[in-house]
Design an enzyme around this catalytic site. Structure first.
Site, PDB file in Angstrom:
ATOM      1  N   ASP A 162      -3.440   3.839   6.759  1.00  0.00           N
ATOM      2  CA  ASP A 162      -4.547   4.033   5.835  1.00  0.00           C
ATOM      3  C   ASP A 162      -4.048   4.314   4.414  1.00  0.00           C
ATOM      4  OD1 ASP A 162      -7.205   4.112   5.191  1.00  0.00           O
ATOM      5  OD2 ASP A 162      -7.722   5.765   6.538  1.00  0.00           O
ATOM      6  N   GLU A 227      -6.787  -1.806  -2.714  1.00  0.00           N
ATOM      7  CA  GLU A 227      -8.097  -1.297  -3.096  1.00  0.00           C
ATOM      8  C   GLU A 227      -8.274  -1.380  -4.605  1.00  0.00           C
ATOM      9  OE1 GLU A 227     -11.230   2.213  -1.971  1.00  0.00           O
ATOM     10  OE2 GLU A 227      -9.571   1.612  -0.693  1.00  0.00           O
TER      11      GLU A 227
END
Length: 274
Positions: A162, A227
């Site tokens: 993550d 991201e």
């Protein structure tokens, strides 16, 4: 800071969906050719392999950890059939096993996801964590556990990590070292994919760092999630409540800028003009 990194953990579903597609596109191009032009084979024709093929999924997708072309095919199949693959952050072997048991009972693939803190928890909070040693060791140990038992559950598993912000790149580097060592011995990476979350950095720096890492990762068939963008409101001490609504989430021009840069990795690997 930890607060700044944590602020990007939630409420970014729109941004993540756009950027996931971008980074996976670039990563798969680096070792499989054109992602958009290749469609997975969904017919379950018999093969010479004795390995069981998971029902109703592409023939490349089999029980155990899914990497490379098989991962690309699985993601494309999920997109074509409009379903999501659950991604669960785990903290130990019990939660890893629970994920795979749930996938077995429901008949679908699962994504087992390690955070930096989850990796440290697996190693033990008393373990020496200088230079993220415990975070790295715990994540690698958890990945090896998945590798050892996943096939026993008869389900495909995406082995992912993550959010990793700039301050945590030592953890990221340690896992890449483990992937490269595993690749030398087994012809595939230890993990399926990793995520870099540099959304708190300037856009150009975010893309440039992801580009550099993708070049390294593509050599061992690893996929990269990146991201882009920010969300509104306040969380964990980061306040974006005054940001204009038009600037929230991922902006189309940011996607295009990242696309142009990251897909050049795949073009170079395939001998095309970057």
């Amino acid at each position: 800071s930890v607060q700044e990194c944590a602020a990007t953990y939630r409420h970014k579903m729109l941004a993540k969906s756009l950027v996931l597609a971008l980074a996976f596109l670039a990563g798969t191009n680096a070792f499989t050719g054109s992602f958009a032009s290749r469609r997975p084979t969904v017919s379950m024709a018999a093969t010479a392999s004795a390995t069981k093929t998971f029902p109703n999924l592409p023939a490349t997708v089999k029980p155990g950890v899914v990497t490379g072309t098989a991962l690309k095919d699985l993601l494309q199949y999920a997109k074509d059939n409009e379903f999501a693959i659950p991604g669960v952050n785990i903290v130990g072997t019990s939660s890893i096993n629970a994920c795979m048991e749930a996938a077995k009972k429901t008949g679908g693939p699962i994504m087992v996801t390690f955070s930096r803190g989850g990796g440290q928890f697996i190693a033990g909070k008393a373990a020496d964590n200088e230079d993220d040693a415990a975070c790295i060791a715990g994540s690698v140990a958890g990945a090896l556990h998945v590798r050892t038992v996943a096939e026993l559950y008869g389900v495909p598993v995406i082995l992912h990590t993550d959010h990793c912000c700039k301050a945590w790149l030592t953890w990221f580097d340690g896992m890449l070292d483990a992937n490269e060592k595993y690749f030398e011995q087994n012809g595939e990476p230890l993990f399926s994919s990793h995520m870099l979350d540099l959304s708190e950095e300037p856009l150009e720096e975010n893309i440039d760092i992801c580009f550099d890492y993708l070049k390294r990762m593509s050599k061992v068939n690893l996929l990269l999630e990146m991201e882009l963008g920010i969300t509104g409101g306040e969380e964990d001490g980061v306040d974006n409540s005054d940001v204009d609504a038009s600037k929230l989430y991922t902006q189309p021009e940011e996607v295009w800028q990242g696309y142009e840069k990251l897909t050049s990795v795949g073009k170079a690997a395939n001998g095309d003009d970057a």
